[in-house]
Write a protein that holds these residues in place. Sequence first.
Motif, PDB file in Angstrom:
ATOM      1  N   MET A  66       0.856  -1.178   0.000  1.00  0.00           N
ATOM      2  CA  MET A  66       0.000   0.000   0.000  1.00  0.00           C
ATOM      3  C   MET A  66       0.899   1.237   0.000  1.00  0.00           C
ATOM      4  SD  MET A  66      -3.055   0.776   2.652  1.00  0.00           S
ATOM      5  CE  MET A  66      -4.268   1.989   2.275  1.00  0.00           C
ATOM      6  N   GLU A  67       0.560   2.208  -0.825  1.00  0.00           N
ATOM      7  CA  GLU A  67       1.346   3.437  -0.902  1.00  0.00           C
ATOM      8  C   GLU A  67       1.271   4.196   0.424  1.00  0.00           C
ATOM      9  OE1 GLU A  67       3.255   4.472  -3.437  1.00  0.00           O
ATOM     10  OE2 GLU A  67       2.738   2.687  -4.594  1.00  0.00           O
ATOM     11  N   ARG A  68       2.364   4.842   0.784  1.00  0.00           N
ATOM     12  CA  ARG A  68       2.404   5.571   2.058  1.00  0.00           C
ATOM     13  C   ARG A  68       1.378   6.691   2.107  1.00  0.00           C
ATOM     14  NH1 ARG A  68       7.710   7.983   2.856  1.00  0.00           N
ATOM     15  NH2 ARG A  68       7.834   7.899   0.608  1.00  0.00           N
ATOM     16  N   ASP A  69       1.158   7.374   0.999  1.00  0.00           N
ATOM     17  CA  ASP A  69       0.171   8.458   1.009  1.00  0.00           C
ATOM     18  C   ASP A  69      -1.244   7.902   1.222  1.00  0.00           C
ATOM     19  OD1 ASP A  69       0.299   7.365  -1.610  1.00  0.00           O
ATOM     20  OD2 ASP A  69      -0.571   9.179  -2.468  1.00  0.00           O
ATOM     21  N   GLU A  70      -1.496   6.700   0.738  1.00  0.00           N
ATOM     22  CA  GLU A  70      -2.798   6.067   0.981  1.00  0.00           C
ATOM     23  C   GLU A  70      -2.968   5.718   2.457  1.00  0.00           C
ATOM     24  OE1 GLU A  70      -4.219   3.306  -2.411  1.00  0.00           O
ATOM     25  OE2 GLU A  70      -2.017   3.189  -2.422  1.00  0.00           O
ATOM     26  N   ILE A  71      -1.901   5.236   3.059  1.00  0.00           N
ATOM     27  CA  ILE A  71      -1.942   4.913   4.484  1.00  0.00           C
ATOM     28  C   ILE A  71      -2.216   6.175   5.294  1.00  0.00           C
ATOM     29  CG2 ILE A  71      -0.605   4.071   6.473  1.00  0.00           C
ATOM     30  CD1 ILE A  71       0.892   2.230   4.476  1.00  0.00           C
ATOM     31  N   LEU A  72      -1.509   7.256   4.972  1.00  0.00           N
ATOM     32  CA  LEU A  72      -1.722   8.528   5.682  1.00  0.00           C
ATOM     33  C   LEU A  72      -3.149   9.034   5.502  1.00  0.00           C
ATOM     34  CD1 LEU A  72       1.630  10.391   5.000  1.00  0.00           C
ATOM     35  CD2 LEU A  72       0.778   9.562   7.196  1.00  0.00           C
ATOM     36  N   GLU A  73      -3.691   8.885   4.306  1.00  0.00           N
ATOM     37  CA  GLU A  73      -5.066   9.318   4.057  1.00  0.00           C
ATOM     38  C   GLU A  73      -6.039   8.538   4.945  1.00  0.00           C
ATOM     39  OE1 GLU A  73      -8.373   9.345   0.495  1.00  0.00           O
ATOM     40  OE2 GLU A  73      -6.259   9.248  -0.056  1.00  0.00           O
ATOM     41  N   VAL A  74      -5.848   7.239   5.043  1.00  0.00           N
ATOM     42  CA  VAL A  74      -6.721   6.407   5.878  1.00  0.00           C
ATOM     43  C   VAL A  74      -6.602   6.813   7.345  1.00  0.00           C
ATOM     44  CG1 VAL A  74      -7.070   4.051   6.738  1.00  0.00           C
ATOM     45  CG2 VAL A  74      -6.745   4.456   4.298  1.00  0.00           C
ATOM     46  N   ILE A  75      -5.380   7.027   7.798  1.00  0.00           N
ATOM     47  CA  ILE A  75      -5.159   7.422   9.192  1.00  0.00           C
ATOM     48  C   ILE A  75      -5.837   8.761   9.477  1.00  0.00           C
ATOM     49  CG2 ILE A  75      -3.398   8.169  10.859  1.00  0.00           C
ATOM     50  CD1 ILE A  75      -1.529   6.057   9.538  1.00  0.00           C
ATOM     51  N   LEU A  76      -5.661   9.725   8.585  1.00  0.00           N
ATOM     52  CA  LEU A  76      -6.245  11.050   8.774  1.00  0.00           C
ATOM     53  C   LEU A  76      -7.770  10.994   8.746  1.00  0.00           C
ATOM     54  CD1 LEU A  76      -5.699  14.025   9.244  1.00  0.00           C
ATOM     55  CD2 LEU A  76      -5.537  14.322   6.768  1.00  0.00           C
ATOM     56  N   ARG A  77      -8.326  10.261   7.813  1.00  0.00           N
ATOM     57  CA  ARG A  77      -9.783  10.121   7.740  1.00  0.00           C
ATOM     58  C   ARG A  77     -10.334   9.472   9.013  1.00  0.00           C
ATOM     59  NH1 ARG A  77     -11.991  11.611   3.203  1.00  0.00           N
ATOM     60  NH2 ARG A  77     -10.754  11.685   1.314  1.00  0.00           N
ATOM     61  N   GLU A  78      -9.642   8.461   9.488  1.00  0.00           N
ATOM     62  CA  GLU A  78     -10.080   7.784  10.717  1.00  0.00           C
ATOM     63  C   GLU A  78      -9.978   8.728  11.908  1.00  0.00           C
ATOM     64  OE1 GLU A  78     -11.463   4.622  13.095  1.00  0.00           O
ATOM     65  OE2 GLU A  78     -11.377   4.749  10.911  1.00  0.00           O
ATOM     66  N   TYR A  79      -8.882   9.465  11.997  1.00  0.00           N
ATOM     67  CA  TYR A  79      -8.666  10.387  13.103  1.00  0.00           C
ATOM     68  C   TYR A  79      -9.725  11.483  13.119  1.00  0.00           C
ATOM     69  CZ  TYR A  79      -6.463  13.720  16.224  1.00  0.00           C
ATOM     70  OH  TYR A  79      -6.209  14.590  17.255  1.00  0.00           O
ATOM     71  N   LEU A  80     -10.049  12.000  11.932  1.00  0.00           N
ATOM     72  CA  LEU A  80     -11.048  13.066  11.835  1.00  0.00           C
ATOM     73  C   LEU A  80     -12.472  12.518  11.725  1.00  0.00           C
ATOM     74  CD1 LEU A  80      -9.182  15.464   9.386  1.00  0.00           C
ATOM     75  CD2 LEU A  80      -9.432  15.697  11.872  1.00  0.00           C
TER      76      LEU A  80
END
Length: 85
Positions: A66-80
């Motif tokens: 999984m691309e790192r930017d995709e991982i960050l997007e998932v983390i940010l969406r979950e956090y928010l």
Amino acid sequence: MDFDQTMKFNANIEQTMEPREILETVYDALKEKGYNPINQIIGYMLSGDPTYITSHKNARGIIIKMERDEILEVILREYLQLEDK
């Protein structure tokens, strides 16, 4: 081997893991090996160097799918707690 006969080839098709499953699997593998999982995952996310992730339980192989930017997007969406994509 008889090349005149039809041979069956079975490819092991890996099922796609959800981003949450990927992070949980990697987290658990790092914890089992005695690492601080949060620090190691952050190191990987910032540097892109997969050696921050242990190969235990194929964690390194799993996370690099999984691309790192995709991982960050998932983390940010979950956090928010965002629902939309």
